[in-house]
Design an enzyme around this catalytic site. Structure first.
Site, PDB file in Angstrom:
ATOM      1  CB  SER A  60      -0.902   0.027   1.234  1.00 25.38           C
ATOM      2  OG  SER A  60      -1.665  -1.150   1.315  1.00 25.38           O
TER       3      SER A  60
HETATM    4  N1  SAM Z   1      -0.738  -4.448   3.905  1.00 28.08           N
HETATM    5  C1  SAM Z   1       0.024  -4.863   2.767  1.00 28.08           C
HETATM    6  C2  SAM Z   1       1.429  -4.318   2.765  1.00 28.08           C
HETATM    7  O1  SAM Z   1       1.775  -3.524   3.635  1.00 28.08           O
HETATM    8  O2  SAM Z   1       2.181  -4.723   1.877  1.00 28.08           O
HETATM    9  C3  SAM Z   1      -0.667  -4.574   1.475  1.00 28.08           C
HETATM   10  C4  SAM Z   1      -1.785  -5.464   1.251  1.00 28.08           C
HETATM   11  S1  SAM Z   1      -2.355  -5.576  -0.404  1.00 28.08           S
HETATM   12  C5  SAM Z   1      -2.984  -3.986  -0.731  1.00 28.08           C
HETATM   13  C6  SAM Z   1      -3.801  -6.573  -0.090  1.00 28.08           C
HETATM   14  C7  SAM Z   1      -3.489  -8.012   0.224  1.00 28.08           C
HETATM   15  O3  SAM Z   1      -4.718  -8.665   0.586  1.00 28.08           O
HETATM   16  C8  SAM Z   1      -2.916  -8.792  -0.947  1.00 28.08           C
HETATM   17  O4  SAM Z   1      -1.678  -9.343  -0.604  1.00 28.08           O
HETATM   18  C9  SAM Z   1      -3.964  -9.886  -1.193  1.00 28.08           C
HETATM   19  O5  SAM Z   1      -3.409 -11.101  -1.645  1.00 28.08           O
HETATM   20  C10 SAM Z   1      -4.601 -10.009   0.170  1.00 28.08           C
HETATM   21  N2  SAM Z   1      -5.937 -10.634   0.192  1.00 28.08           N
HETATM   22  C11 SAM Z   1      -6.978 -10.483  -0.656  1.00 28.08           C
HETATM   23  N3  SAM Z   1      -8.019 -11.256  -0.261  1.00 28.08           N
HETATM   24  C12 SAM Z   1      -7.621 -11.895   0.863  1.00 28.08           C
HETATM   25  C13 SAM Z   1      -8.241 -12.825   1.745  1.00 28.08           C
HETATM   26  N4  SAM Z   1      -9.495 -13.258   1.573  1.00 28.08           N
HETATM   27  N5  SAM Z   1      -7.534 -13.284   2.804  1.00 28.08           N
HETATM   28  C14 SAM Z   1      -6.250 -12.873   3.023  1.00 28.08           C
HETATM   29  N6  SAM Z   1      -5.606 -11.992   2.216  1.00 28.08           N
HETATM   30  C15 SAM Z   1      -6.293 -11.505   1.154  1.00 28.08           C
END
Ligand code: SAM
Length: 212
Positions: A60
């Site tokens: 993010s």
């Molecule tokens: N907080 C993270 C960082 O600092 O790098 C960024 C997160 S990224 C914007 C969103 C993440 O949510 C992705 O890695 C994606 O694979 C994960 N995601 C999406 N659906 C999910 C689910 N149902 N359970 C767990 N993770 C999920």
């Protein structure tokens, strides 16, 4: 490495009003974002933008991490659940906020991203972050209740399991919508819930049972 760039980024986040408190400022000064960014993108580590971490996912933008940390008003010693580990950067920042007496539990749906995040967090010496693999739209019941829950991907609505796993009092922050979404804060207190919209944002989708 990149210390000056990190200070410039934090200066920008404070000047623009994303960072409001000294504790969040110190956390951003402590955690090197370059550890969490793929080597090919190192030069962009301190640009205030999301970056590709593979599998169509992103780390993010720093201003979004700052907005979410400030909105959650995280305290030392708290137990926090993050849905969507990604690179582990946001969890590392929150780990600074809860301190050694607190815990951050984070769940990621992609095994390979979770493995990389664990390595990144180990490099950063974050023993108070536990990374799990699974569908975070169902929460992580094993360690409930949580003082704070936040979701780093866009959900169609607030998943019921997350509301159940949130303590009372507790705060839950989640982007609601498709890709363009509304950052929404749910407060639980004395068995009552209130919701507040904090503004528009863009996130990758929450994919899972209670997701898209
Ligand atoms: N907080 C993270 C960082 O600092 O790098 C960024 C997160 S990224 C914007 C969103 C993440 O949510 C992705 O890695 C994606 O694979 C994960 N995601 C999406 N659906 C999910 C689910 N149902 N359970 C767990 N993770 C999920």
């Amino acid at each position: 490495m990149f210390e000056q760039e990190r200070e410039h980024l934090v200066f920008h986040l404070c000047r623009e009003g994303y960072i409001k408190t000294d504790v969040v400022k110190q956390a951003f000064l402590t955690v090197p974002r370059d550890i969490f960014v793929p080597e090919s993108l190192w030069n962009y580590s301190y640009v205030d933008t999301p970056l590709d971490i593979g599998h169509g996912q992103t780390i993010s933008a720093p201003h979004m991490v700052a907005i979410m940390c400030e909105a959650l008003d995280i305290q030392k010693g708290q137990h926090i659940l993050e849905i969507g580990t990604g690179s582990g950067y946001h969890a590392a920042i929150v780990a600074q906020l809860v301190g050694q007496t607190g815990k951050v539990y984070t769940i990621e749906r992609f095994d390979v991203l979770a493995t990389q995040a664990k390595q990144n967090l180990a490099t950063m010496h974050c023993p108070n972050v536990i990374v799990e693999v699974g569908d975070g739209s169902c929460g992580l019941p094993a360690y409930q209740p949580y003082d704070r829950i936040y979701v780093t991907c866009a959900a169609p609505s607030i998943p019921e399991p997350l509301i159940h796993q949130l303590g009372d009092p507790g705060k839950l922050l989640i982007p609601l919508g498709d890709m363009y979404c509304e950052l929404t804060l749910l407060r639980k207190e004395n068995h009552r819930q209130t919701r507040q919209h904090l503004g528009g944002c863009v996130f990758v989708p929450l994919v899972g049972k209670y997701g898209h």
